[in-house]
Write an enzyme that holds these catalytic residues in place. Structure first.
Site, PDB file in Angstrom:
ATOM      1  N   ARG A 120     -37.864  -3.762   0.231  1.00 28.37           N
ATOM      2  CA  ARG A 120     -37.829  -4.286  -1.140  1.00 28.37           C
ATOM      3  C   ARG A 120     -38.393  -5.689  -1.162  1.00 28.37           C
ATOM      4  O   ARG A 120     -37.895  -6.579  -0.474  1.00 28.37           O
ATOM      5  CB  ARG A 120     -36.398  -4.322  -1.670  1.00 28.37           C
ATOM      6  CG  ARG A 120     -35.906  -2.961  -2.055  1.00 28.37           C
ATOM      7  CD  ARG A 120     -34.548  -3.049  -2.704  1.00 28.37           C
ATOM      8  NE  ARG A 120     -33.903  -1.750  -2.622  1.00 28.37           N
ATOM      9  CZ  ARG A 120     -32.623  -1.526  -2.886  1.00 28.37           C
ATOM     10  NH1 ARG A 120     -31.844  -2.541  -3.238  1.00 28.37           N
ATOM     11  NH2 ARG A 120     -32.118  -0.324  -2.799  1.00 28.37           N
TER      12      ARG A 120
ATOM     13  N   GLU B 259     -18.541   5.058  -3.379  1.00 25.13           N
ATOM     14  CA  GLU B 259     -18.403   3.640  -3.072  1.00 25.13           C
ATOM     15  C   GLU B 259     -17.923   2.924  -4.329  1.00 25.13           C
ATOM     16  O   GLU B 259     -18.211   3.353  -5.449  1.00 25.13           O
ATOM     17  CB  GLU B 259     -19.751   3.050  -2.673  1.00 25.13           C
ATOM     18  CG  GLU B 259     -20.317   3.575  -1.382  1.00 25.13           C
ATOM     19  CD  GLU B 259     -21.495   2.729  -0.926  1.00 25.13           C
ATOM     20  OE1 GLU B 259     -21.276   1.848  -0.090  1.00 25.13           O
ATOM     21  OE2 GLU B 259     -22.604   2.940  -1.418  1.00 25.13           O
TER      22      GLU B 259
ATOM     23  N   ASP C  49     -28.472   3.600 -13.117  1.00 22.50           N
ATOM     24  CA  ASP C  49     -29.273   2.424 -12.769  1.00 22.50           C
ATOM     25  C   ASP C  49     -30.768   2.756 -12.698  1.00 22.50           C
ATOM     26  O   ASP C  49     -31.205   3.836 -13.080  1.00 22.50           O
ATOM     27  CB  ASP C  49     -28.793   1.819 -11.455  1.00 22.50           C
ATOM     28  CG  ASP C  49     -29.171   2.664 -10.252  1.00 22.50           C
ATOM     29  OD1 ASP C  49     -29.270   3.891 -10.414  1.00 22.50           O
ATOM     30  OD2 ASP C  49     -29.389   2.106  -9.163  1.00 22.50           O
TER      31      ASP C  49
ATOM     32  N   SER D  69     -34.135   0.149  -6.771  1.00 22.06           N
ATOM     33  CA  SER D  69     -32.816   0.458  -7.325  1.00 22.06           C
ATOM     34  C   SER D  69     -32.540  -0.284  -8.629  1.00 22.06           C
ATOM     35  O   SER D  69     -33.297  -0.175  -9.573  1.00 22.06           O
ATOM     36  CB  SER D  69     -31.744   0.188  -6.281  1.00 22.06           C
ATOM     37  OG  SER D  69     -30.517   0.726  -6.708  1.00 22.06           O
ATOM     38  N   HIS D  70     -31.485  -1.089  -8.647  1.00 22.17           N
ATOM     39  CA  HIS D  70     -31.060  -1.759  -9.876  1.00 22.17           C
ATOM     40  C   HIS D  70     -31.708  -3.130 -10.055  1.00 22.17           C
ATOM     41  O   HIS D  70     -31.392  -3.839 -11.006  1.00 22.17           O
ATOM     42  CB  HIS D  70     -29.541  -1.899  -9.855  1.00 22.17           C
ATOM     43  CG  HIS D  70     -29.064  -2.443  -8.549  1.00 22.17           C
ATOM     44  ND1 HIS D  70     -28.948  -1.659  -7.423  1.00 22.17           N
ATOM     45  CD2 HIS D  70     -28.734  -3.692  -8.169  1.00 22.17           C
ATOM     46  CE1 HIS D  70     -28.544  -2.408  -6.414  1.00 22.17           C
ATOM     47  NE2 HIS D  70     -28.402  -3.638  -6.836  1.00 22.17           N
TER      48      HIS D  70
ATOM     49  N   ASP E 167     -29.259   6.542  -9.132  1.00 26.13           N
ATOM     50  CA  ASP E 167     -28.215   6.958  -8.191  1.00 26.13           C
ATOM     51  C   ASP E 167     -26.843   6.344  -8.490  1.00 26.13           C
ATOM     52  O   ASP E 167     -25.830   6.859  -8.040  1.00 26.13           O
ATOM     53  CB  ASP E 167     -28.636   6.738  -6.727  1.00 26.13           C
ATOM     54  CG  ASP E 167     -28.975   5.301  -6.405  1.00 26.13           C
ATOM     55  OD1 ASP E 167     -28.921   4.456  -7.325  1.00 26.13           O
ATOM     56  OD2 ASP E 167     -29.308   5.019  -5.238  1.00 26.13           O
ATOM     57  N   ARG E 168     -26.807   5.265  -9.256  1.00 26.02           N
ATOM     58  CA  ARG E 168     -25.495   4.695  -9.603  1.00 26.02           C
ATOM     59  C   ARG E 168     -25.021   5.211 -10.958  1.00 26.02           C
ATOM     60  O   ARG E 168     -25.827   5.668 -11.762  1.00 26.02           O
ATOM     61  CB  ARG E 168     -25.580   3.165  -9.682  1.00 26.02           C
ATOM     62  CG  ARG E 168     -25.851   2.521  -8.347  1.00 26.02           C
ATOM     63  CD  ARG E 168     -25.745   1.010  -8.452  1.00 26.02           C
ATOM     64  NE  ARG E 168     -25.880   0.416  -7.107  1.00 26.02           N
ATOM     65  CZ  ARG E 168     -25.620  -0.843  -6.823  1.00 26.02           C
ATOM     66  NH1 ARG E 168     -25.208  -1.666  -7.762  1.00 26.02           N
ATOM     67  NH2 ARG E 168     -25.750  -1.293  -5.588  1.00 26.02           N
TER      68      ARG E 168
ATOM     69  N   LYS F 183     -26.451   9.211  -3.467  1.00 27.72           N
ATOM     70  CA  LYS F 183     -25.481   9.165  -4.558  1.00 27.72           C
ATOM     71  C   LYS F 183     -26.212   9.598  -5.823  1.00 27.72           C
ATOM     72  O   LYS F 183     -27.437   9.534  -5.905  1.00 27.72           O
ATOM     73  CB  LYS F 183     -24.852   7.790  -4.682  1.00 27.72           C
ATOM     74  CG  LYS F 183     -25.812   6.642  -4.814  1.00 27.72           C
ATOM     75  CD  LYS F 183     -25.074   5.322  -4.574  1.00 27.72           C
ATOM     76  CE  LYS F 183     -26.067   4.175  -4.470  1.00 27.72           C
ATOM     77  NZ  LYS F 183     -25.665   3.143  -3.540  1.00 27.72           N
TER      78      LYS F 183
ATOM     79  N   ASP G 188     -32.983   3.657 -10.480  1.00 28.48           N
ATOM     80  CA  ASP G 188     -33.490   4.871  -9.829  1.00 28.48           C
ATOM     81  C   ASP G 188     -32.531   6.050  -9.967  1.00 28.48           C
ATOM     82  O   ASP G 188     -32.741   7.093  -9.347  1.00 28.48           O
ATOM     83  CB  ASP G 188     -33.791   4.598  -8.355  1.00 28.48           C
ATOM     84  CG  ASP G 188     -32.550   4.204  -7.581  1.00 28.48           C
ATOM     85  OD1 ASP G 188     -31.657   3.574  -8.174  1.00 28.48           O
ATOM     86  OD2 ASP G 188     -32.464   4.534  -6.389  1.00 28.48           O
TER      87      ASP G 188
END
Ligand code: G1P
Ligand code: ZN
Length: 543
Positions: A22, A363, A277, A113-114, A281-282, A376, A279
């Site tokens: 990243r 998580e 989020d 991600s986020h 996954d959250r 996730k 991508d």
């Protein structure tokens, strides 16, 4: 078509132990940067000739450009076929699903991600293996080592591929198949959840709001919630992926998903709210003026799993990351199934899921999932909740409060100190580790210390040991304080303090969380000497 072998210089790719490479978009736009990393991956992988690669991303700025480069490199390196999501879109869990369903060799996911997106923001890339999960540590170590030695990469000299029209086209002898990014995933969800019951729920007065945060889950939510499940149009807000996520921060929490919170808490607002989020996954789920902590969410899902067709048989086990509250442990105990406590990070669940030892995992950081994929999965968690709501016909608050009455309540909060001086943050951890042996059996305030350690994890499947995963102080009443340094922060260090108190008495389940935890928070701060060592008298973020 000709293939070019381009000379390049070694660089530093993804550091082992991190979840992908990243960096700022500007870094990825440097000549050879992305190419170096992709070639480092291909140099390490073995036996992919003629096989299938899955490729897609969360739609953030630079997504399409990166995909064109990777397609040309996959062709030059000998892949037989690439399955790429239409428009370059694939959520992280959908990519995992597509890899597994089509028995692909592996996949490349483009996402940070986020983290915010845009020309001055972040971009990211990671490799997922044949099981659909993030590359194991051994592989990322080898790829990292390779990135420091690389001298050339191979790329087909071809024009851009049309990513918008579905169908198969040829690129230097390799097939590029542009697939519907939602179809395989939606089909999998239909096998797991009672879509008829959820359709009935939406056919009545029940309403929900899903906030796509202008990130990748918009198309999935539109197609599944409003399409297959018949939720009214307008159920999904911010549902079009934008390269800069509309200028927002696509992280589903009470602060960033403010549109959602405002909509649900409005007097005539919907009964249920959810967000995902960047991508996909959250997840965050909320009821009317009622926030469900991710730890409670995992526990509620586990306790109600029998209501979902895909989980109606016995659960093999539950896995939670160490700082996640112990609410899921209580459910596992009641169900007489194992509960695994793993270090922070999704990759530790992979072995347990592959070995069939755990069915559900989660998580505290808004990640929940199961053995259906190896990431996730935000929308999966939302659908699980919808399934539970459809069967129980109670409000979110009633379901959670009922859960607390049955299992007791684990009051829980995470305090983050962001951008702390790295030496000071290290100092806190050194200080705590130095105190560990003296803490056992002593009292801190009204709490008696049952154990104090630096968490180490022995993987029950392969026996590997992972040490120094955070300081835990456990108390005899089940309360806990956990300290660890973030592995994902970008500026300075982030100290995370996790505080948990178990309250069995139903008459004491309606206190505000920070109030219920006040004395433990003071103990946590004093024990670690946080103010004196970091100069901070309060956390940056409280969740
Ligand atoms: C954070 C979360 C952790 C999650 C990771 C990747 O890591 O705390 O649970 O797996 O992001 O999404 P941390 O910054 O705490 O190392
Ligand atoms: Zn994510």
């Amino acid at each position: 078509m000709p293939v070019a072998t381009v000379a390049t210089r070694p660089f530093e790719g993804q550091k082992p132990g991190t979840s992908g490479l990243r960096k700022k978009v500007k870094t990825f736009q440097q000549p050879h940067y992305l190419e170096n990393f992709v070639q480092s991956i291909f140099d390490i992988l073995e036996g992919f000739e003629g096989k299938t690669l899955v490729l897609g991303g969360d739609g953030r700025f630079h997504n399409r450009e990166a995909i064109q480069t990777i397609l040309k490199m996959a062709a030059a390196n000998g892949f037989g076929r690439v399955l790429v999501g239409q428009g370059g879109i694939l959520s992280t869990p959908a990519a995992s699903c597509v890899i597994r369903k089509h028995a692909a060799f592996g996949g490349i996911i483009l996402s940070a991600s986020h983290n915010p997106g845009g020309p001055d923001e972040d971009f990211g890339i990671k490799y997922n293996a044949t099981n659909g999960g993030p590359a194991p540590e051994k592989l990322t170590e080898a790829i990292f080592a390779r990135s420091r030695e690389i001298t050339a990469y191979r790329i087909a000299e071809a024009g851009p591929v049309d990513l918008d029209a579905l169908g198969t086209r040829a690129l230097d002898g390799m097939a590029v198949e542009v697939i519907d990014p939602v179809a395989d995933y939606a089909e999998l969800m239909e096998t797991l959840f009672d879509f008829d019951a959820i359709r009935d729920l939406f056919a009545g007065s029940f309403r929900m709001c899903f906030d796509g945060m202008h990130a990748v889950t918009g198309p999935y939510a539109h197609a599944i919630l409003e399409g297959r499940l018949g939720a009214p149009a307008g159920t999904v807000i911010n549902g079009t992926p934008l390269p800069d996520f509309g200028g927002g921060h696509p992280d589903p929490n009470l602060v960033h998903a403010h549109d959602l919170v405002a909509a649900v808490d409005a007097p005539d607002g919907p009964d249920f709210g959810a967000a995902s989020d960047g991508d996909g996954d959250r997840n965050m789920v909320i009821g009317k003026t009622f926030f469900v902590t991710p730890s409670d969410s995992l526990a509620v899902i586990a306790a109600n799993a029998a209501l979902a067709p895909g989980y109606a048989g016995a659960l093999a086990g539950i896995a939670r990351s160490m700082p996640t509250s112990q609410a899921p442990d209580r459910v596992a105990k009641a169900l007489e199934i194992p509960c695994y406590e793993t270090p922070t990070g999704w990759k530790f669940f992979g072995n347990l899921l592959d070995a069939g030892r755990a069915t559900l995992c989660g998580e505290e950081s808004f990640g929940t999932g199961s053995a259906h994929v190896r990431e996730k999965d935000g929308l999966w968690a939302v659908l699980f909740w919808l399934n539970i709501l459809a069967k129980r016909r109670q409000s979110v608050a009633e379901i959670v409060q009922d859960h607390w009455r049955t299992f007791g309540r684990n009051y829980y909060s995470r305090h983050d100190y962001e951008g702390v001086d790295s030496d000071a943050a290290d100092g806190v951890m050194v200080h705590l580790r130095g105190r560990l042996s003296g803490l056992s059996g002593t009292r801190l305030g009204r709490y008696e210390v049952a154990f104090a350690d630096d968490f180490a994890y022995t993987d029950p499947v392969d026996g590997s040991i992972t040490r120094n995963q955070g300081v835990r102080i456990g108390f005899t009443d089940g309360s806990r304080i956990v300290y660890r340094l973030s592995g994902t922060g970008t500026e300075g260090a982030t100290l995370r303090v996790y505080v948990e108190r178990f309250e069995p008495d139903p008459d004491r389940h309606d206190q505000p969380t920070q109030q219920a935890l006040a004395d433990l928070i003071t103990i946590a701060n004093d024990t670690a000497e946080i103010a004196a060592r970091t100069g901070r008298d309060k956390p940056t973020v409280i969740t």
